[in-house]
Design an enzyme around this catalytic site. Structure first.
Site, PDB file in Angstrom:
ATOM      1  N   SER A 128       3.005  -7.020  -3.676  1.00 18.63           N
ATOM      2  CA  SER A 128       2.331  -7.266  -4.951  1.00 18.63           C
ATOM      3  C   SER A 128       1.903  -8.713  -5.058  1.00 18.63           C
ATOM      4  O   SER A 128       2.538  -9.601  -4.504  1.00 18.63           O
ATOM      5  CB  SER A 128       3.243  -6.944  -6.131  1.00 18.63           C
ATOM      6  OG  SER A 128       2.557  -7.275  -7.337  1.00 18.63           O
ATOM      7  N   LYS A 182       7.648  -0.425  -5.474  1.00 24.18           N
ATOM      8  CA  LYS A 182       6.328  -1.019  -5.761  1.00 24.18           C
ATOM      9  C   LYS A 182       5.598  -0.167  -6.805  1.00 24.18           C
ATOM     10  O   LYS A 182       4.921  -0.698  -7.694  1.00 24.18           O
ATOM     11  CB  LYS A 182       5.501  -1.121  -4.477  1.00 24.18           C
ATOM     12  CG  LYS A 182       4.026  -1.500  -4.695  1.00 24.18           C
ATOM     13  CD  LYS A 182       3.867  -2.924  -5.177  1.00 24.18           C
ATOM     14  CE  LYS A 182       2.536  -3.351  -5.729  1.00 24.18           C
ATOM     15  NZ  LYS A 182       1.305  -2.865  -5.246  1.00 24.18           N
ATOM     16  N   HIS A 185       7.086  -0.905 -10.128  1.00 23.30           N
ATOM     17  CA  HIS A 185       6.581  -2.240 -10.488  1.00 23.30           C
ATOM     18  C   HIS A 185       5.198  -2.109 -11.137  1.00 23.30           C
ATOM     19  O   HIS A 185       4.926  -2.682 -12.191  1.00 23.30           O
ATOM     20  CB  HIS A 185       6.508  -3.124  -9.234  1.00 23.30           C
ATOM     21  CG  HIS A 185       5.640  -4.331  -9.377  1.00 23.30           C
ATOM     22  ND1 HIS A 185       4.258  -4.261  -9.367  1.00 23.30           N
ATOM     23  CD2 HIS A 185       5.930  -5.642  -9.558  1.00 23.30           C
ATOM     24  CE1 HIS A 185       3.760  -5.472  -9.544  1.00 23.30           C
ATOM     25  NE2 HIS A 185       4.746  -6.326  -9.661  1.00 23.30           N
ATOM     26  N   ASN A 186       4.332  -1.341 -10.517  1.00 29.68           N
ATOM     27  CA  ASN A 186       2.984  -1.176 -11.079  1.00 29.68           C
ATOM     28  C   ASN A 186       3.017  -0.443 -12.414  1.00 29.68           C
ATOM     29  O   ASN A 186       2.240  -0.759 -13.314  1.00 29.68           O
ATOM     30  CB  ASN A 186       2.084  -0.421 -10.101  1.00 29.68           C
ATOM     31  CG  ASN A 186       1.614  -1.303  -8.950  1.00 29.68           C
ATOM     32  OD1 ASN A 186       2.298  -2.251  -8.574  1.00 29.68           O
ATOM     33  ND2 ASN A 186       0.470  -1.002  -8.391  1.00 29.68           N
ATOM     34  N   GLU A 189       3.927  -2.851 -14.895  1.00 30.52           N
ATOM     35  CA  GLU A 189       2.739  -3.694 -15.101  1.00 30.52           C
ATOM     36  C   GLU A 189       1.782  -3.040 -16.117  1.00 30.52           C
ATOM     37  O   GLU A 189       1.253  -3.704 -17.007  1.00 30.52           O
ATOM     38  CB  GLU A 189       2.077  -3.883 -13.732  1.00 30.52           C
ATOM     39  CG  GLU A 189       0.780  -4.640 -13.690  1.00 30.52           C
ATOM     40  CD  GLU A 189       0.202  -4.620 -12.258  1.00 30.52           C
ATOM     41  OE1 GLU A 189       0.932  -4.900 -11.295  1.00 30.52           O
ATOM     42  OE2 GLU A 189      -0.996  -4.295 -12.113  1.00 30.52           O
TER      43      GLU A 189
HETATM   44  P1  NBP Z   1      -9.284  -1.632   1.013  1.00 33.66           P
HETATM   45  O1  NBP Z   1      -8.294  -0.794   0.299  1.00 33.66           O
HETATM   46  O2  NBP Z   1     -10.617  -1.815   0.425  1.00 33.66           O
HETATM   47  O3  NBP Z   1      -9.458  -1.023   2.499  1.00 33.66           O
HETATM   48  C1  NBP Z   1     -10.367  -1.562   3.403  1.00 33.66           C
HETATM   49  C2  NBP Z   1      -9.779  -1.608   4.779  1.00 33.66           C
HETATM   50  O4  NBP Z   1      -9.408  -0.292   5.233  1.00 33.66           O
HETATM   51  C3  NBP Z   1     -10.774  -2.147   5.791  1.00 33.66           C
HETATM   52  O5  NBP Z   1     -10.071  -2.922   6.723  1.00 33.66           O
HETATM   53  C4  NBP Z   1     -11.310  -0.861   6.404  1.00 33.66           C
HETATM   54  O6  NBP Z   1     -11.859  -1.046   7.690  1.00 33.66           O
HETATM   55  C5  NBP Z   1     -10.053  -0.067   6.498  1.00 33.66           C
HETATM   56  N1  NBP Z   1     -10.264   1.363   6.766  1.00 33.66           N
HETATM   57  C6  NBP Z   1     -10.776   2.338   5.988  1.00 33.66           C
HETATM   58 BR1  NBP Z   1     -11.432   2.087   4.327  1.00 33.66          BR
HETATM   59  N2  NBP Z   1     -10.792   3.534   6.580  1.00 33.66           N
HETATM   60  C7  NBP Z   1     -10.293   3.328   7.795  1.00 33.66           C
HETATM   61  C8  NBP Z   1     -10.047   4.183   8.892  1.00 33.66           C
HETATM   62  N3  NBP Z   1     -10.307   5.493   8.833  1.00 33.66           N
HETATM   63  N4  NBP Z   1      -9.540   3.647  10.016  1.00 33.66           N
HETATM   64  C9  NBP Z   1      -9.263   2.339  10.071  1.00 33.66           C
HETATM   65  N5  NBP Z   1      -9.459   1.469   9.065  1.00 33.66           N
HETATM   66  C10 NBP Z   1      -9.959   1.959   7.938  1.00 33.66           C
HETATM   67  O7  NBP Z   1      -8.661  -3.080   1.342  1.00 33.66           O
HETATM   68  P2  NBP Z   1      -7.778  -4.063   0.442  1.00 33.66           P
HETATM   69  O8  NBP Z   1      -8.320  -4.188  -0.935  1.00 33.66           O
HETATM   70  O9  NBP Z   1      -7.590  -5.267   1.273  1.00 33.66           O
HETATM   71  O10 NBP Z   1      -6.390  -3.310   0.300  1.00 33.66           O
HETATM   72  C11 NBP Z   1      -5.610  -2.964   1.424  1.00 33.66           C
HETATM   73  C12 NBP Z   1      -4.379  -2.213   0.969  1.00 33.66           C
HETATM   74  O11 NBP Z   1      -3.599  -3.086   0.153  1.00 33.66           O
HETATM   75  C13 NBP Z   1      -4.664  -0.981   0.115  1.00 33.66           C
HETATM   76  O12 NBP Z   1      -3.739   0.016   0.434  1.00 33.66           O
HETATM   77  C14 NBP Z   1      -4.445  -1.469  -1.288  1.00 33.66           C
HETATM   78  O13 NBP Z   1      -4.100  -0.431  -2.168  1.00 33.66           O
HETATM   79  C15 NBP Z   1      -3.310  -2.445  -1.077  1.00 33.66           C
HETATM   80  N6  NBP Z   1      -3.179  -3.471  -2.107  1.00 33.66           N
HETATM   81  C16 NBP Z   1      -4.256  -4.085  -2.618  1.00 33.66           C
HETATM   82  C17 NBP Z   1      -4.117  -5.075  -3.581  1.00 33.66           C
HETATM   83  C18 NBP Z   1      -5.311  -5.774  -4.129  1.00 33.66           C
HETATM   84  O14 NBP Z   1      -5.130  -6.609  -5.017  1.00 33.66           O
HETATM   85  N7  NBP Z   1      -6.505  -5.514  -3.637  1.00 33.66           N
HETATM   86  C19 NBP Z   1      -2.850  -5.437  -3.996  1.00 33.66           C
HETATM   87  C20 NBP Z   1      -1.753  -4.826  -3.436  1.00 33.66           C
HETATM   88  C21 NBP Z   1      -1.934  -3.842  -2.489  1.00 33.66           C
HETATM   89  P3  NBP Z   1     -13.429  -1.367   7.846  1.00 33.66           P
HETATM   90  O15 NBP Z   1     -13.549  -2.836   7.580  1.00 33.66           O
HETATM   91  O16 NBP Z   1     -13.711  -1.008   9.241  1.00 33.66           O
HETATM   92  O17 NBP Z   1     -14.158  -0.531   6.839  1.00 33.66           O
END
Ligand code: NBP
Length: 476
Positions: A128, A182, A185-186, A189
């Site tokens: 988080s 987690k 936690h959400n 939130e």
């Molecule tokens: P995203 O959730 O937007 O996911 C994008 C990533 O997933 C890219 O690297 C993409 O690769 C990859 N991907 C996908 Br979509 N399909 C795929 C597949 N079939 N095979 C391999 N790679 C694949 O990214 P994020 O916002 O950085 O979040 C990442 C994780 O962290 C999520 O689970 C999210 O819920 C969690 N999270 C996010 C936050 C936040 O604040 N954003 C906070 C806490 C946790 P590509 O580049 O090749 O399309």
């Protein structure tokens, strides 16, 4: 092979987490399905530490020291399974796969079992703190085997946020425990944000204060018991002027709250476990209500209001009442969330230390707050505390605000200002402290129509009354 840890999935979260590892001196292998993200990371931030860029999954795995530690940071769901399927044939027994995305915990339970069957450790790891946390130090909630934590823990503790020198990362429990915590936690939130929004609405609609004035109130509140990241950013948001209109920024934002699903999962699980998390549920439903566009359109100007304008002689006193009501409601929401963790821990056999969870939420994460220290202390006093709200510190803190809480909820009700989270938290408080609830009548009704039986207050045993006959009572 020289990388100590690898990150695959380099969108905002993975990219920042990889940079965080590198900045802390770890050699990091980096990989992404589309190579562009990997190349731009290395090109733009290569100077921050040591990155090993890999264009294929095979090269990525080959770059890692054994036991390999692979952080998967992709979109939760099918993408996670796709990456695991590609990764697993390349790994060897003892290697550790860390899913740091927002997986739903039953998926984590399934994946952990599947990988354990192949001699691999699977760590469902809650992270988080958003983008900034990933880069500068998130709160980290790793589950999985204890054995894997011995290898992985020191690395994660080094990149986690710290508060008073203590890392915001600890072993949570086996299987899906990390992602479960987690998720809760959400959920908390959601409740915290809804309570803040209700407090804002009371001051805005009720007292007619401007957004900027309310921002100052929140900034003031942030110097006391309510001090927290969410209160701080609320003050900041309320002070912000929209560059386009020159008016308050909040006034140009559409009032439809979205959600990605963790609140919903928390509520669904609470229903499965039978834990009354009314604050989180009301917060989740309040978002749903805000997004119920046709229903709202059908009701505006049609449903009678018959309200009584807020009667406030002393504005400052009312603001203080709202602050106390917010604090008391917040204690209830957290108490309920910790109740859910306790219930899940017992049901799934996870042995989660609730005091430790409060400790790792003190920094890095979205619900970080001064208040969490008090929660840790409460569980230090009594590890198996049955109700956080009844801990002497919290019982006393709420007792001091309960009058204010009732005044605020009744004024809001009369004025027609919806305060679902304030009101339901107060109802929970009154319910849980009641010596007797009207559930006696419900049990009698159930016995009447369905012979569901009832217990008596004066004798042990289970009883049934012959309602359709001569109404004699028999012991079941
Ligand atoms: P995203 O959730 O937007 O996911 C994008 C990533 O997933 C890219 O690297 C993409 O690769 C990859 N991907 C996908 Br979509 N399909 C795929 C597949 N079939 N095979 C391999 N790679 C694949 O990214 P994020 O916002 O950085 O979040 C990442 C994780 O962290 C999520 O689970 C999210 O819920 C969690 N999270 C996010 C936050 C936040 O604040 N954003 C906070 C806490 C946790 P590509 O580049 O090749 O399309």
């Amino acid at each position: 092979a020289r990388a100590q840890i690898g990150v695959t999935g380099l969108a905002v979260m993975g990219r920042n987490l990889a940079r965080n590892f590198a900045r802390n001196g770890f050699v990091v292998a980096v990989h992404n399905r589309s190579v562009g993200r990997m190349r731009s990371l290395v090109a733009e931030h290569g100077g921050e530490g040591e990155f090993v860029g890999a264009e294929s999954m095979a090269d990525f795995v080959a770059a890692l020291e054994r036991p390999r530690k692979v952080v998967v940071m992709v979109k939760a769901g099918a993408a996670t399974d796709a990456v695991i399927d590609e990764l697993v044939p390349l790994l060897e027994p003892g290697d550790i796969v860390i899913d740091a995305g927002n997986a739903h915990f039953p998926d984590t339970v399934r994946r952990e079992a599947a990988l354990a069957g192949r001699g691999l450790h699977f760590v469902g790891c809650g992270v988080s703190g958003g983008e900034e946390g990933a880069l500068l130090g998130p709160s980290i909630m790793p589950g999985g085997s204890r054995e894997s934590y011995e290898v992985l823990g020191p690395i994660l503790e080094k990149v986690a946020a710290t508060v008073d020198g203590v890392p915001c990362c600890t072993y949570v429990g086996p299987q899906g425990a990390g992602h479960f915590v987690k998720m809760v936690h959400n959920g908390i939130e959601y409740a915290d944000m809804q309570l803040i929004a209700e407090a804002y609405d009371l001051l805005r609609q009720g007292l007619g204060m401007s957004a900027a004035e309310i921002g100052e109130v929140f900034a003031q509140w942030n110097t006391g018991d309510l001090e927290s990241f969410l209160i701080e950013i609320t003050a900041d948001v309320l002070a912000h002027t929209d560059p386009l209109t020159g008016g308050a920024f909040v006034d140009v934002v559409a009032d439809r709250a979205e959600q990605k699903g963790t609140g919903r999962w928390t509520v669904q699980n609470a229903l499965d476990l039978g834990v009354p998390i009314t604050g989180i549920a009301e917060a989740t439903f309040a978002r749903a209500l805000s997004g119920s566009v046709p229903q709202r359109a059908a009701a505006v100007g049609v449903l009678a209001a018959d309200t009584v304008a807020l009667q406030v002689d002393d504005r400052d006193a009312f603001v203080e009442d709202v602050r106390r009501a917010l604090y008391a409601s917040k204690v209830v929401a957290y108490s309920q969330g910790f109740d859910q963790i306790a219930a899940a821990s017992a049901q799934y056999g996870w042995g989660i230390d609730r005091g430790a969870m409060a400790r790792i939420w003190r920094g890095g994460c979205i619900i970080r707050a001064r208040f969490l220290d008090r929660i840790t202390q409460a569980y230090e006093r009594e590890a198996d505390l049955p109700l956080l709200l009844a801990d002497p510190y919290f019982a006393d803190a709420v007792a001091q605000g309960v009058g204010a809480w009732r005044r605020v909820v009744s004024a809001a009700t009369l004025a027609g200002i919806p305060t679902p989270a304030f009101s339901s938290s107060l109802a929970y408080y009154d319910g849980v402290r009641a010596e007797r609830l009207p559930a006696n009548l419900i049990q009698a009704q159930r016995d009447f129509f369905g012979a569901h039986t009832y217990a008596r207050t004066d004798r042990p045993g289970t009883f049934h009354t012959d309602w359709s006959g001569d109404r004699t009572e028999t012991e079941a």
